[in-house]
Motif scaffolding. Structure first.
Motif, PDB file in Angstrom:
ATOM      1  N   THR A  19     -21.067 -12.324 -22.753  1.00 14.93           N
ATOM      2  CA  THR A  19     -21.011 -13.737 -23.102  1.00 14.93           C
ATOM      3  C   THR A  19     -19.524 -14.050 -23.286  1.00 14.93           C
ATOM      4  O   THR A  19     -18.701 -13.126 -23.281  1.00 14.93           O
ATOM      5  N   PRO A  20     -19.150 -15.308 -23.507  1.00 15.75           N
ATOM      6  CA  PRO A  20     -17.738 -15.581 -23.790  1.00 15.75           C
ATOM      7  C   PRO A  20     -17.269 -14.992 -25.122  1.00 15.75           C
ATOM      8  O   PRO A  20     -16.081 -14.945 -25.390  1.00 15.75           O
ATOM      9  N   TRP A  21     -18.212 -14.514 -25.958  1.00 11.72           N
ATOM     10  CA  TRP A  21     -17.879 -14.057 -27.305  1.00 11.72           C
ATOM     11  C   TRP A  21     -18.196 -12.588 -27.560  1.00 11.72           C
ATOM     12  O   TRP A  21     -17.829 -12.063 -28.609  1.00 11.72           O
ATOM     13  N   SER A  22     -18.895 -11.940 -26.641  1.00 11.83           N
ATOM     14  CA  SER A  22     -19.286 -10.547 -26.884  1.00 11.83           C
ATOM     15  C   SER A  22     -19.603  -9.863 -25.559  1.00 11.83           C
ATOM     16  O   SER A  22     -19.827 -10.511 -24.539  1.00 11.83           O
ATOM     17  N   TYR A  23     -19.637  -8.520 -25.628  1.00 11.07           N
ATOM     18  CA  TYR A  23     -20.069  -7.743 -24.468  1.00 11.07           C
ATOM     19  C   TYR A  23     -20.620  -6.410 -24.950  1.00 11.07           C
ATOM     20  O   TYR A  23     -20.353  -5.965 -26.068  1.00 11.07           O
ATOM     21  N   SER A  24     -21.403  -5.785 -24.086  1.00 14.11           N
ATOM     22  CA  SER A  24     -21.886  -4.432 -24.329  1.00 14.11           C
ATOM     23  C   SER A  24     -22.011  -3.713 -23.005  1.00 14.11           C
ATOM     24  O   SER A  24     -22.025  -4.327 -21.935  1.00 14.11           O
ATOM     25  N   THR A  25     -22.093  -2.399 -23.119  1.00 10.07           N
ATOM     26  CA  THR A  25     -22.251  -1.558 -21.942  1.00 10.07           C
ATOM     27  C   THR A  25     -23.055  -0.339 -22.323  1.00 10.07           C
ATOM     28  O   THR A  25     -23.357  -0.116 -23.506  1.00 10.07           O
TER      29      THR A  25
END
Length: 118
Positions: A108-114
């Motif tokens: 998202t513009p505010w978070s990420y995960s992998t």
């Protein structure tokens, strides 16, 4: 035969992220980075081909760089100026050159995960 693949999911809009610029680098023994690939995601949020296959994939440390700020701006998603997350670097290591390493990005513009997928 080992391979490296990725995909990008836009979790704000609930769909694959098309036209995300991605760079792949490998860490050299002297500590510098060497660029291996520059690609764009397709309509399915994936690259058209695996990033590395067979002898191209070796043990070592890699860096995937995802240009998410430009993607969200082009998609018309409201983002801060400058973007909170502009360029997302994912540094990871390959221990088994014969395995499949799938390294996706959910953003998202505010978070990420992998995670390491299959």
């Amino acid at each position: 035969m080992g391979r490296l693949s990725t995909h990008v999911l836009d979790t704000v809009r609930g769909k694959p992220a098309e036209n995300v610029a991605i760079e792949l680098d490998v860490l050299r023994p002297d500590g510098s980075w060497r660029r291996l690939k520059q690609v764009m995601t397709n309509a399915d949020g994936r690259t058209d081909q695996p990033l590395l296959t067979g002898d191209e994939l070796s043990t070592g440390t890699y860096l995937l760089t995802f240009h998410m700020g430009a993607y969200f701006k082009a998609a018309g998603v409201a983002i801060a100026d400058p973007p909170f997350l502009d360029v997302v670097p994912l540094r990871f290591s390959v221990a088994d050159e014969n395995a499949h390493y799938h390294v996706p990005l959910l953003a998202t513009p505010w978070s990420y995960s992998t995670y390491r997928g299959s």
